[in-house]
Design an enzyme around this catalytic site. Structure first.
Site, short mmCIF file in Angstrom:
data_model
loop_
_atom_site.label_atom_id
_atom_site.label_comp_id
_atom_site.label_asym_id
_atom_site.label_seq_id
_atom_site.Cartn_x
_atom_site.Cartn_y
_atom_site.Cartn_z
N GLU A 21 30.43 27.48 51.56
CA GLU A 21 30.62 27.42 50.10
C GLU A 21 31.61 26.32 49.74
O GLU A 21 32.65 26.19 50.37
CB GLU A 21 31.18 28.78 49.64
CG GLU A 21 31.50 28.80 48.16
CD GLU A 21 31.88 30.20 47.67
OE1 GLU A 21 31.18 31.17 47.98
OE2 GLU A 21 32.89 30.29 46.97
N ARG A 32 29.86 37.85 37.60
CA ARG A 32 30.39 38.02 36.25
C ARG A 32 31.37 36.92 35.88
O ARG A 32 31.40 36.45 34.75
CB ARG A 32 31.08 39.39 36.14
CG ARG A 32 31.42 39.74 34.71
CD ARG A 32 32.44 40.83 34.63
NE ARG A 32 33.74 40.40 35.11
CZ ARG A 32 34.80 41.17 35.17
NH1 ARG A 32 34.74 42.43 34.79
NH2 ARG A 32 35.96 40.69 35.61
N ALA A 47 27.65 41.75 36.02
CA ALA A 47 26.71 40.95 36.80
C ALA A 47 25.35 41.64 36.94
O ALA A 47 24.32 40.97 37.02
CB ALA A 47 27.30 40.65 38.18
N LYS A 64 23.56 46.62 41.16
CA LYS A 64 23.13 45.21 41.27
C LYS A 64 21.95 45.10 42.24
O LYS A 64 21.01 44.35 42.00
CB LYS A 64 24.31 44.33 41.73
CG LYS A 64 25.45 44.30 40.74
CD LYS A 64 26.44 43.17 40.99
CE LYS A 64 27.56 43.53 41.90
NZ LYS A 64 28.66 42.53 41.90
N LYS A 123 38.66 22.38 51.75
CA LYS A 123 39.22 21.99 53.07
C LYS A 123 38.28 22.50 54.16
O LYS A 123 38.06 23.69 54.27
CB LYS A 123 40.58 22.63 53.29
CG LYS A 123 41.63 22.29 52.27
CD LYS A 123 42.87 21.80 52.97
CE LYS A 123 43.95 21.24 52.09
NZ LYS A 123 43.72 21.08 50.69
#
Ligand code: FAD
Length: 305
Positions: free
Chosen positions: A17, A123, A143, A186, A293
């Site tokens: 990510e 959310r 969400a 969800k 990083k």
């Protein structure tokens, strides 16, 4: 390719990510910072999303005008650059915070246009100084509503949807069990996979996973890992993400607080120990939060995968 398909085909991979960079970073600099991660052939890269911030500027007549302040390059631009340069899928994070349903619809249309097949439905957080999350007029409060809407608008199921979860519970939830019941909403709304918040004690993840399975959540759960890279993060991470740092790790960092390199190594070794243990436990993938990083994460992936 959809993450649900990747999870069927590929065994225990590193999921990555990144955060869109500040405006001062050029496209070439951003791509150069991601390039070393390509050594691991990541099947996709998640790209976070940050709600717009506003400042109030004083006018000569004493009134104030609200001005939009965007600190980061747009997520769409970052996803397009990565897909074009590395031919790697991106997973944009779609957030409810600060946007209406119509805006989400157009964001999704942009991503479909780019060929994106996976999104994270989240959310987002309150504005700085806001006590509780307030949805935009015509926006989403949770969400789960966003997941339902994406599913309803995606008649040919072209999108694979991920959602967030919190092994130590979301800071607004009264307890872990209730938070997990909401996570189930969800999944029931159509989420295909879960990525967790970072955690530093694997036992917290295993307990969460057991409770989630017991609650009837059957979709894959990908644990999130972030190596601590400096002493300051010992207080910054709990403050920003409502997570605990185990006593043993705290003591080690405290004992070396004036030695930057030692703290960096301690953080990397801890993440390495967590990753090995998670892989031995049989998790489908490990999600690494690079937060700008990647050297320490490269070290962990090289040793563990
Ligand atoms: P939700 O699932 O809506 O839950 C929020 C809170 O509401 C929880 O306490 C839950 O228990 C409660 N709740 C849910 N449904 C109900 C209901 N029906 N009734 C009452 N309470 C309910 N933030 C960003 O701004 N940008 C990002 O890119 C980003 N990426 C993230 C990636 C991951 C993997 C994770 C885990 C988090 C990420 N976040 C991001 C942070 C996230 O937006 C915040 O943690 C946010 O406060 C909660 O988001 P959520 O999607 O989990 O919310």
């Amino acid at each position: 390719m959809k993450i649900s398909d990747i999870l069927h085909r590929q065994k225990q991979f590193a999921s990555l990510e990144i955060v869109p960079p500040q405006w001062s970073i050029s496209r070439a600099e951003l791509l150069d910072s991601i390039r070393p991660l390509m050594e691991f052939n990541p099947p996709y890269i998640n790209v976070t999303n940050h709600r717009d911030e506003y400042v109030f500027e004083a006018r000569p007549d004493g009134s104030y005008v609200r001005k939009l302040q965007r600190r980061r390059v747009s997520q769409t631009a970052v996803c397009a650059s990565i897909m074009e340069e590395f031919k790697v899928d991106t997973v944009p994070h779609i957030i409810c915070a600060g946007v209406s349903r119509e805006q989400v619809f157009y964001e999704l249309s942009d991503f479909r246009y780019l060929g994106v097949e996976n999104v994270m439905a989240l959310r987002g957080d309150c504005l700085v100084g806001e006590k509780r999350f307030t949805p935009e007029p015509g926006g989403y409060a949770y969400a789960s509503e966003l997941v339902s809407d994406i599913r309803a608008s995606d008649s040919n199921s072209s999108l694979c949807i991920g959602v967030g979860a919190y092994p130590e519970k979301h800071f607004e939830a009264p307890n872990l069990e209730t938070d997990i019941a909401r996570l189930k909403q969800k999944a029931d709304a159509g989420a295909d996979f879960i990525i967790t918040q970072m955690f530093f004690d694997n036992e917290a993840f295993y307990r969460f996973e057991r409770l989630a399975r017991k609650a009837g959540i059957s979709i894959p759960i990908i644990p999130g890992i972030k190596p601590i890279s400096n002493y300051r993060q010992l207080s910054l991470l709990p403050e920003s993400f409502a997570i605990d740092i185990p006593l043993e790790l705290t003591r080690e960092l405290e004992a070396h607080k004036s030695d930057r390199q030692a703290c960096y190594e301690i953080g990397r070794e801890w993440a390495e120990m967590q990753t090995r243990d998670l892989l031995a436990h049989g998790v489908p993938a490990v999600h690494f939060y690079t937060m700008g990083k990647s050297e320490n994460i490269i070290g962990v992936i090289r040793k563990c995968f």
